[in-house]
Motif scaffolding. Structure first.
Motif, PDB file in Angstrom:
ATOM      1  N   UNK A 248      -2.587 -13.439   0.736  1.00  0.00           N
ATOM      2  CA  UNK A 248      -3.497 -14.577   0.912  1.00  0.00           C
ATOM      3  C   UNK A 248      -3.508 -15.147   2.329  1.00  0.00           C
ATOM      4  N   UNK A 249      -2.496 -14.835   3.132  1.00  0.00           N
ATOM      5  CA  UNK A 249      -2.404 -15.403   4.477  1.00  0.00           C
ATOM      6  C   UNK A 249      -3.176 -14.554   5.484  1.00  0.00           C
ATOM      7  N   UNK A 250      -3.502 -15.128   6.650  1.00  0.00           N
ATOM      8  CA  UNK A 250      -4.220 -14.356   7.679  1.00  0.00           C
ATOM      9  C   UNK A 250      -3.484 -13.078   8.068  1.00  0.00           C
ATOM     10  N   UNK A 251      -4.237 -12.113   8.542  1.00  0.00           N
ATOM     11  CA  UNK A 251      -3.686 -10.796   8.876  1.00  0.00           C
ATOM     12  C   UNK A 251      -2.766 -10.892  10.096  1.00  0.00           C
ATOM     13  N   UNK A 252      -1.561 -10.334  10.022  1.00  0.00           N
ATOM     14  CA  UNK A 252      -0.660 -10.287  11.191  1.00  0.00           C
ATOM     15  C   UNK A 252      -1.089  -9.158  12.134  1.00  0.00           C
ATOM     16  N   UNK A 253      -2.139  -9.399  12.896  1.00  0.00           N
ATOM     17  CA  UNK A 253      -2.778  -8.322  13.653  1.00  0.00           C
ATOM     18  C   UNK A 253      -1.834  -7.658  14.650  1.00  0.00           C
ATOM     19  N   UNK A 254      -1.061  -8.445  15.379  1.00  0.00           N
ATOM     20  CA  UNK A 254      -0.187  -7.839  16.383  1.00  0.00           C
ATOM     21  C   UNK A 254       0.878  -6.964  15.733  1.00  0.00           C
ATOM     22  N   UNK A 255       1.335  -7.362  14.564  1.00  0.00           N
ATOM     23  CA  UNK A 255       2.334  -6.538  13.868  1.00  0.00           C
ATOM     24  C   UNK A 255       1.714  -5.211  13.422  1.00  0.00           C
ATOM     25  N   UNK A 256       0.470  -5.252  12.972  1.00  0.00           N
ATOM     26  CA  UNK A 256      -0.196  -4.012  12.586  1.00  0.00           C
ATOM     27  C   UNK A 256      -0.421  -3.112  13.797  1.00  0.00           C
ATOM     28  N   UNK A 257      -0.752  -3.711  14.931  1.00  0.00           N
ATOM     29  CA  UNK A 257      -0.914  -2.902  16.150  1.00  0.00           C
ATOM     30  C   UNK A 257       0.401  -2.233  16.531  1.00  0.00           C
ATOM     31  N   UNK A 258       1.510  -2.958  16.376  1.00  0.00           N
ATOM     32  CA  UNK A 258       2.815  -2.362  16.676  1.00  0.00           C
ATOM     33  C   UNK A 258       3.096  -1.171  15.768  1.00  0.00           C
ATOM     34  N   UNK A 259       2.744  -1.306  14.496  1.00  0.00           N
ATOM     35  CA  UNK A 259       2.959  -0.195  13.568  1.00  0.00           C
ATOM     36  C   UNK A 259       2.157   1.030  13.994  1.00  0.00           C
ATOM     37  N   UNK A 260       0.936   0.814  14.455  1.00  0.00           N
ATOM     38  CA  UNK A 260       0.102   1.932  14.880  1.00  0.00           C
ATOM     39  C   UNK A 260       0.589   2.529  16.196  1.00  0.00           C
ATOM     40  N   UNK A 261       1.214   1.718  17.025  1.00  0.00           N
ATOM     41  CA  UNK A 261       1.758   2.235  18.287  1.00  0.00           C
ATOM     42  C   UNK A 261       3.010   3.078  18.048  1.00  0.00           C
ATOM     43  N   UNK A 262       3.857   2.625  17.132  1.00  0.00           N
ATOM     44  CA  UNK A 262       5.142   3.298  16.916  1.00  0.00           C
ATOM     45  C   UNK A 262       5.097   4.317  15.783  1.00  0.00           C
ATOM     46  N   UNK A 263       4.173   4.115  14.841  1.00  0.00           N
ATOM     47  CA  UNK A 263       4.114   4.920  13.610  1.00  0.00           C
ATOM     48  C   UNK A 263       5.449   4.893  12.871  1.00  0.00           C
ATOM     49  N   UNK A 264       6.172   3.801  13.048  1.00  0.00           N
ATOM     50  CA  UNK A 264       7.434   3.590  12.333  1.00  0.00           C
ATOM     51  C   UNK A 264       7.171   2.540  11.258  1.00  0.00           C
ATOM     52  N   UNK A 265       7.045   3.002  10.020  1.00  0.00           N
ATOM     53  CA  UNK A 265       6.633   2.115   8.936  1.00  0.00           C
ATOM     54  C   UNK A 265       7.803   1.632   8.082  1.00  0.00           C
ATOM     55  N   UNK A 266       9.020   1.877   8.541  1.00  0.00           N
ATOM     56  CA  UNK A 266      10.177   1.399   7.797  1.00  0.00           C
ATOM     57  C   UNK A 266      10.212  -0.129   7.794  1.00  0.00           C
ATOM     58  N   UNK A 267      10.612  -0.690   6.674  1.00  0.00           N
ATOM     59  CA  UNK A 267      10.780  -2.145   6.528  1.00  0.00           C
ATOM     60  C   UNK A 267       9.468  -2.904   6.798  1.00  0.00           C
ATOM     61  N   UNK A 268       8.337  -2.279   6.514  1.00  0.00           N
ATOM     62  CA  UNK A 268       7.057  -2.910   6.864  1.00  0.00           C
ATOM     63  C   UNK A 268       6.110  -3.038   5.679  1.00  0.00           C
ATOM     64  N   UNK A 269       6.617  -2.925   4.469  1.00  0.00           N
ATOM     65  CA  UNK A 269       5.725  -2.926   3.308  1.00  0.00           C
ATOM     66  C   UNK A 269       4.924  -4.217   3.202  1.00  0.00           C
ATOM     67  N   UNK A 270       5.543  -5.345   3.567  1.00  0.00           N
ATOM     68  CA  UNK A 270       4.824  -6.616   3.434  1.00  0.00           C
ATOM     69  C   UNK A 270       3.642  -6.693   4.392  1.00  0.00           C
ATOM     70  N   UNK A 271       3.714  -5.956   5.507  1.00  0.00           N
ATOM     71  CA  UNK A 271       2.590  -5.919   6.444  1.00  0.00           C
ATOM     72  C   UNK A 271       1.570  -4.854   6.036  1.00  0.00           C
ATOM     73  N   UNK A 272       2.063  -3.735   5.555  1.00  0.00           N
ATOM     74  CA  UNK A 272       1.172  -2.629   5.209  1.00  0.00           C
ATOM     75  C   UNK A 272       0.299  -2.935   4.000  1.00  0.00           C
ATOM     76  N   UNK A 273       0.688  -3.928   3.206  1.00  0.00           N
ATOM     77  CA  UNK A 273      -0.168  -4.326   2.082  1.00  0.00           C
ATOM     78  C   UNK A 273      -1.553  -4.745   2.563  1.00  0.00           C
ATOM     79  N   UNK A 274      -1.632  -5.272   3.795  1.00  0.00           N
ATOM     80  CA  UNK A 274      -2.911  -5.767   4.304  1.00  0.00           C
ATOM     81  C   UNK A 274      -3.932  -4.648   4.483  1.00  0.00           C
ATOM     82  N   UNK A 275      -3.476  -3.433   4.767  1.00  0.00           N
ATOM     83  CA  UNK A 275      -4.449  -2.357   4.963  1.00  0.00           C
ATOM     84  C   UNK A 275      -4.399  -1.340   3.824  1.00  0.00           C
ATOM     85  N   UNK A 276      -4.004  -1.815   2.669  1.00  0.00           N
ATOM     86  CA  UNK A 276      -3.976  -0.931   1.505  1.00  0.00           C
ATOM     87  C   UNK A 276      -5.384  -0.549   1.063  1.00  0.00           C
TER      88      UNK A 276
END
Length: 461
Positions: A248-276
């Motif tokens: 329900x909260x606004x998208x953590x855009x910078x965190x998603x950009x970091x995931x795409x830069x690193x492609x390291x998705x460990x410990x990131x499920x709460x952020x990855x729900x946004x682009x499910x």
């Protein structure tokens, strides 16, 4: 020297591979000249007429062009993307280098194969989506325009469809979008296409549209791309919208950009729900139209005005109840900076390892979801592991009030499976065809020695 000289091109990132027969004299060409002749400016008509390239390889060749060369807005190929490297027999090549061919036997014929690998790991996210879509449309323009015309006419009749096709009014544009969106929503929600046919780990918008035209489908991120690809061609402005459960909260855009830069998705499920999940927001004639044409038991969403605002705004944010399969969830839809979604889509084309398996297993989408059934693979090495997985499926389904069958064989033997096979014989055929490649991919990712069965869940009474 044999006249059968084969140039094999492999994109390391996506694992897409094509092969074509080249002129033997071209073995003397330097790398830059060979690429210019057979990748950037291939004589496709001649190659096709002389049976020097198969249809699947021709499609793959054009796909590889799009990841090697920058496209202009008009769809012309320009310079190579910076950072691309070429490998031959384990060594990196420079433009003036020449290649050599390895002798092989294909069937009963001797041939020489030039195996060239294209390494794009140093390129990053860089695509002119306007030019990319233009090139892909031009490749099958008659097929796409025919599909569009057929579906608008089917929804509204020939006379009204002609008027709608002019796209002169807001109603025309909304009706045009509605006809295509509903057709895509009705297409199969499936993952089995990743493991049969061309075995594409992730399909672009045009590839998904062609798959739908061929009687199949895709998942949400593919179907949304297909709709955008089609409507972009007709000048209808749209942007991607992110969606996911319990967000329900606004998208953590910078965190998603970091995931795409690193492609390291460990410990990131709460952020990855946004682009499910993905949807589209159209903008025309001073209005916004929110469209979700994905299905997989996600409701067909086609809303504007205050109803769209209630879903997209945060004061308070209204969820859309969704039950794709076993769990009922509240999906929240979010406006998003477009570079994040575009980079995510680009990453899924190859940079995310085994994204085909991720969609099936990690994202729990199985092989197909219909209104009444879900079919998913059960992969195991030992009988003990299978028994554990079987109990977990049965427990989860019982808690949700659903019936299921879990088999250690790849087939539809029980009453639920037999009912599915009677209702969906085409899907059964495609699922059966997907067995070998799915298991090969799983063994490649997790080590050899796996077996696979199927779980069939009845989603309705």
């Amino acid at each position: 020297m044999t006249e059968n000289v084969i140039l094999q091109l492999t994109d390391v990132v996506t694992t897409r591979r094509c092969a074509l027969r080249i002129d033997p004299i071209d073995l003397d060409l330097t790398l830059d000249l060979l690429l210019d002749k057979y990748l950037k400016h291939p004589p496709l008509d001649m190659l096709r007429q002389e049976r020097r390239i198969a249809a699947d390889s021709e499609e793959t060749l054009t796909a590889i062009q799009d990841v090697v060369y920058i496209s202009s807005d008009s769809g012309s190929l320009m310079d190579m993307f910076e950072g691309i490297e070429f490998l031959h027999d384990g060594r990196f090549l420079d433009a003036p280098d020449t290649l050599y061919a390895e002798p092989v036997t294909i069937g009963e014929k001797d041939a020489l194969v030039v195996d060239l690998q294209i390494d794009r790991n140093g390129v990053g996210y860089d695509r002119n989506w306007t030019g990319f879509h233009r090139r892909r449309w031009d490749r099958h323009s008659d097929v796409f325009s025919g599909f569009v015309a057929e579906n608008v006419e089917m929804r509204f009749g020939a006379e009204r469809a002609n008027r709608i096709g002019e796209l002169e009014t807001a109603d025309d544009k909304a009706n045009f979008i509605h006809a295509l969106a509903l057709r895509i929503w009705e297409a199969e929600f499936e993952n089995y296409s990743r493991f049969r046919g061309r075995k594409l780990v992730f399909k672009s918008g045009d590839e998904t549209a062609l798959n739908i035209i061929d009687g199949h489908g895709g998942i949400c991120s593919e179907k949304v791309q297909a709709l955008k690809f089609l409507t972009d061609h007709y000048g209808l402005e749209s942007e991607y919208v992110l969606s996911g459960p319990a967000t329900p909260d606004p998208v953590p855009e910078e965190r998603l950009r970091q995931l795409l830069d690193t492609l390291d998705f460990r410990y990131s499920k709460r952020f990855m729900r946004y682009w499910q999940h993905l949807a589209l927001l159209y903008k025309f004639e001073g209005m916004e139209l929110l469209v979700d044409a994905t299905n997989g038991n996600v409701p067909f969403l086609f809303v504007s005005g205050g109803e769209a605002d209630g879903i997209l705004e945060y004061n308070p944010k209204r969820p859309v109840p969704v039950r794709m399969a076993v769990k009922e969830e509240d999906f929240y839809y979010h406006r998003i900076s477009q570079d994040i979604v575009e980079d995510m889509i680009f990453a899924m084309e190859g940079w995310i390892p085994y994204v085909d398996l991720v969609q099936v297993f990690d994202n729990e989408l199985g092989l197909c979801i219909t209104k009444d059934y879900m079919v998913a693979p059960v992969v195991f090495r030992t009988e003990k592991t299978f028994d554990t997985m079987r109990r977990e499926y049965i427990r989860a389904c019982e808690e949700a009030g659903l019936d299921c069958e879990v088999s250690d064989e790849w087939g539809f033997m029980g009453p639920i499976g037999e009912a599915f096979a009677m209702e969906e014989p085409g899907k059964v055929e495609h699922i059966m065809e997907s067995y070998d490649h799915l298991l090969d991919r799983y063994d490649e990712a997790h080590g050899p020695g796996h077996e696979a069965g199927l779980v069939v869940i009845r989603l309705s009474g």
